[in-house]
Design an enzyme around this catalytic site. Structure first.
Site, PDB file in Angstrom:
ATOM      1  N   LYS A  42      73.982 123.407  78.233  1.00  0.00           N
ATOM      2  CA  LYS A  42      72.979 122.471  78.901  1.00  0.00           C
ATOM      3  C   LYS A  42      72.601 123.281  80.143  1.00  0.00           C
ATOM      4  CE  LYS A  42      72.836 119.899  82.102  1.00  0.00           C
ATOM      5  NZ  LYS A  42      72.530 118.893  83.250  1.00  0.00           N
ATOM      6  N   ASP A  97      67.649 120.286  79.756  1.00  0.00           N
ATOM      7  CA  ASP A  97      67.459 119.174  80.643  1.00  0.00           C
ATOM      8  C   ASP A  97      66.563 119.095  81.765  1.00  0.00           C
ATOM      9  OD1 ASP A  97      68.355 116.595  81.355  1.00  0.00           O
ATOM     10  OD2 ASP A  97      70.018 117.325  82.412  1.00  0.00           O
ATOM     11  N   LEU A  98      65.421 118.979  81.415  1.00  0.00           N
ATOM     12  CA  LEU A  98      64.341 119.184  82.681  1.00  0.00           C
ATOM     13  C   LEU A  98      63.995 117.562  82.799  1.00  0.00           C
ATOM     14  CD1 LEU A  98      62.093 122.016  81.272  1.00  0.00           C
ATOM     15  CD2 LEU A  98      64.321 121.947  82.958  1.00  0.00           C
ATOM     16  N   LYS A  99      64.294 116.264  82.107  1.00  0.00           N
ATOM     17  CA  LYS A  99      63.846 115.264  82.543  1.00  0.00           C
ATOM     18  C   LYS A  99      62.479 114.877  82.980  1.00  0.00           C
ATOM     19  CE  LYS A  99      68.548 114.094  84.265  1.00  0.00           C
ATOM     20  NZ  LYS A  99      69.292 115.441  83.959  1.00  0.00           N
ATOM     21  N   LEU A 100      61.436 115.232  82.128  1.00  0.00           N
ATOM     22  CA  LEU A 100      60.022 115.196  82.282  1.00  0.00           C
ATOM     23  C   LEU A 100      59.564 113.980  82.473  1.00  0.00           C
ATOM     24  CD1 LEU A 100      59.083 117.953  79.647  1.00  0.00           C
ATOM     25  CD2 LEU A 100      59.428 118.394  82.172  1.00  0.00           C
ATOM     26  N   ASP A 110      55.942 112.151  83.576  1.00  0.00           N
ATOM     27  CA  ASP A 110      54.557 112.193  84.301  1.00  0.00           C
ATOM     28  C   ASP A 110      53.602 111.585  83.252  1.00  0.00           C
ATOM     29  OD1 ASP A 110      52.181 113.308  85.587  1.00  0.00           O
ATOM     30  OD2 ASP A 110      53.585 114.987  86.272  1.00  0.00           O
ATOM     31  N   ILE A 111      52.359 111.583  83.426  1.00  0.00           N
ATOM     32  CA  ILE A 111      51.240 110.922  82.484  1.00  0.00           C
ATOM     33  C   ILE A 111      51.397 111.493  81.242  1.00  0.00           C
ATOM     34  CG2 ILE A 111      49.687 110.357  84.478  1.00  0.00           C
ATOM     35  CD1 ILE A 111      47.963 112.479  83.160  1.00  0.00           C
ATOM     36  N   PRO A 112      51.301 110.943  79.979  1.00  0.00           N
ATOM     37  CA  PRO A 112      51.381 111.436  78.671  1.00  0.00           C
ATOM     38  C   PRO A 112      50.752 112.779  78.444  1.00  0.00           C
ATOM     39  CG  PRO A 112      50.928 108.904  78.580  1.00  0.00           C
ATOM     40  CD  PRO A 112      50.765 109.407  80.093  1.00  0.00           C
ATOM     41  N   ASN A 113      49.541 113.149  78.891  1.00  0.00           N
ATOM     42  CA  ASN A 113      48.909 114.269  78.595  1.00  0.00           C
ATOM     43  C   ASN A 113      49.676 115.437  79.208  1.00  0.00           C
ATOM     44  OD1 ASN A 113      46.681 115.926  77.555  1.00  0.00           O
ATOM     45  ND2 ASN A 113      46.225 116.054  79.678  1.00  0.00           N
ATOM     46  N   THR A 114      50.175 115.234  80.370  1.00  0.00           N
ATOM     47  CA  THR A 114      51.072 116.211  81.232  1.00  0.00           C
ATOM     48  C   THR A 114      52.180 116.796  80.476  1.00  0.00           C
ATOM     49  OG1 THR A 114      49.618 115.738  83.124  1.00  0.00           O
ATOM     50  CG2 THR A 114      51.722 116.997  83.486  1.00  0.00           C
ATOM     51  N   THR A 145      73.425 108.879  85.957  1.00  0.00           N
ATOM     52  CA  THR A 145      74.808 108.225  86.006  1.00  0.00           C
ATOM     53  C   THR A 145      75.224 108.172  87.604  1.00  0.00           C
ATOM     54  OG1 THR A 145      75.738 110.397  85.620  1.00  0.00           O
ATOM     55  CG2 THR A 145      75.699 108.928  83.613  1.00  0.00           C
ATOM     56  N   ARG A 158      84.531 112.756  82.357  1.00  0.00           N
ATOM     57  CA  ARG A 158      85.541 113.640  83.170  1.00  0.00           C
ATOM     58  C   ARG A 158      87.046 113.134  82.756  1.00  0.00           C
ATOM     59  NH1 ARG A 158      84.734 110.590  88.250  1.00  0.00           N
ATOM     60  NH2 ARG A 158      82.980 111.844  88.820  1.00  0.00           N
ATOM     61  N   GLN A 160      78.730 111.082  90.643  1.00  0.00           N
ATOM     62  CA  GLN A 160      78.888 110.171  89.291  1.00  0.00           C
ATOM     63  C   GLN A 160      79.594 109.093  89.508  1.00  0.00           C
ATOM     64  OE1 GLN A 160      77.037 111.429  87.022  1.00  0.00           O
ATOM     65  NE2 GLN A 160      77.250 113.840  86.823  1.00  0.00           N
ATOM     66  N   ARG A 176      81.417 120.135  85.870  1.00  0.00           N
ATOM     67  CA  ARG A 176      82.249 120.873  86.669  1.00  0.00           C
ATOM     68  C   ARG A 176      83.851 120.911  86.165  1.00  0.00           C
ATOM     69  NH1 ARG A 176      79.200 117.601  91.640  1.00  0.00           N
ATOM     70  NH2 ARG A 176      78.815 116.612  89.642  1.00  0.00           N
TER      71      ARG A 176
END
Length: 228
Positions: free
Chosen positions: A32, A59-62, A64-68, A115, A175, A188, A209
């Site tokens: 990841k 894992d960029l967790k985008l 924004d608006i749909p088009n972007t 989390t 963990r 966490q 970790r």
């Protein structure tokens, strides 16, 4: 997937990330890479990590608006990540466009609730009700938008899987039972052991970790794998 462990290499240091990945290569199912790594090393860094032969979870967790979001995913298409994250709270249209823009073979997975957050944190952002309820609301939204799955804590995965039997469930904040919270990251708040998460329905476990900061990362990964 024979090995459900994805090791989280949350470091901006490409050489360190490669060294860690090579050490644990035989006892994890994938890598990841998050914002910290991507901001430091970009697409070229992701390609170097992919050359090690393990599936890449980007894992960029985008959000924004749909088009972007769609255009951002199109820009990532050459990398062909195994898994890519977007925020479920971006809404149905954003989720649908994200899935439509993704390469064939890339799972689009919607982050429900980080989390690091708990019920009190939800209230401060204007969301009433429990973390559990919020995760299930966003699970339903992700299912309706026809993405591949969600990210949720081990505390909610059993209920989410009951709601969405065919979903793909990514569980971070995992963990080992022998790890003290202070050792493996006190940020966490909603954590479970790898075995508990797997038994509750996790498709993959994201573990950072407890493996990467262990004295012997390969042994740590091997020991966690054995509990599954």
């Amino acid at each position: 997937m024979s090995n459900r462990i994805f090791v989280a290499l949350d470091t901006p240091d490409l050489a360190r990330a490669k060294a860690l990945a090579q050490r644990v290569h035989h006892h994890v199912g994938g890598i990841k890479l998050g914002l910290e790594f991507f901001m430091a090393n970009g697409r070229a860094g992701v390609r170097e990590m992919a050359d090690l032969g393990l599936p890449i979870f980007l894992d960029l967790k985008l959000h924004d608006i749909p088009n972007t979001v769609a255009k951002a995913i199109q820009a990532l298409r050459p990398l062909e990540p195994a898994i890519l994250t977007v925020h479920a709270s971006g809404g149905r249209a954003m989720l649908e466009d994200a899935k439509a823009a993704a390469p064939i073979g890339t799972k689009i997975v919607a982050v429900t609730m980080l989390t690091s957050l708990d019920d009190n944190d939800l209230v401060t952002t204007g969301v009433h009700g429990s973390a559990h309820d919020q995760v299930l609301r966003l699970t339903e939204l992700a299912m309706e938008a026809q993405v591949d799955g969600i990210v949720c804590s081990g505390a909610e995965v059993a209920a989410a899987k009951k709601l969405w039997p065919k979903g793909f469930f990514v569980v971070p904040g995992v963990r080992p039972s022998h790890g003290a919270p202070g050792v493996f990251g006190g940020d966490q708040k909603r954590v479970v052991t790898p075995r508990m998460a797997a038994d509750s329905g996790a498709s993959i476990l994201v573990i950072g970790r407890p493996i990467t900061q262990a004295e012997d990362p390969d042994m740590a990964a091997r020991e966690i794998e054995a509990t599954l």
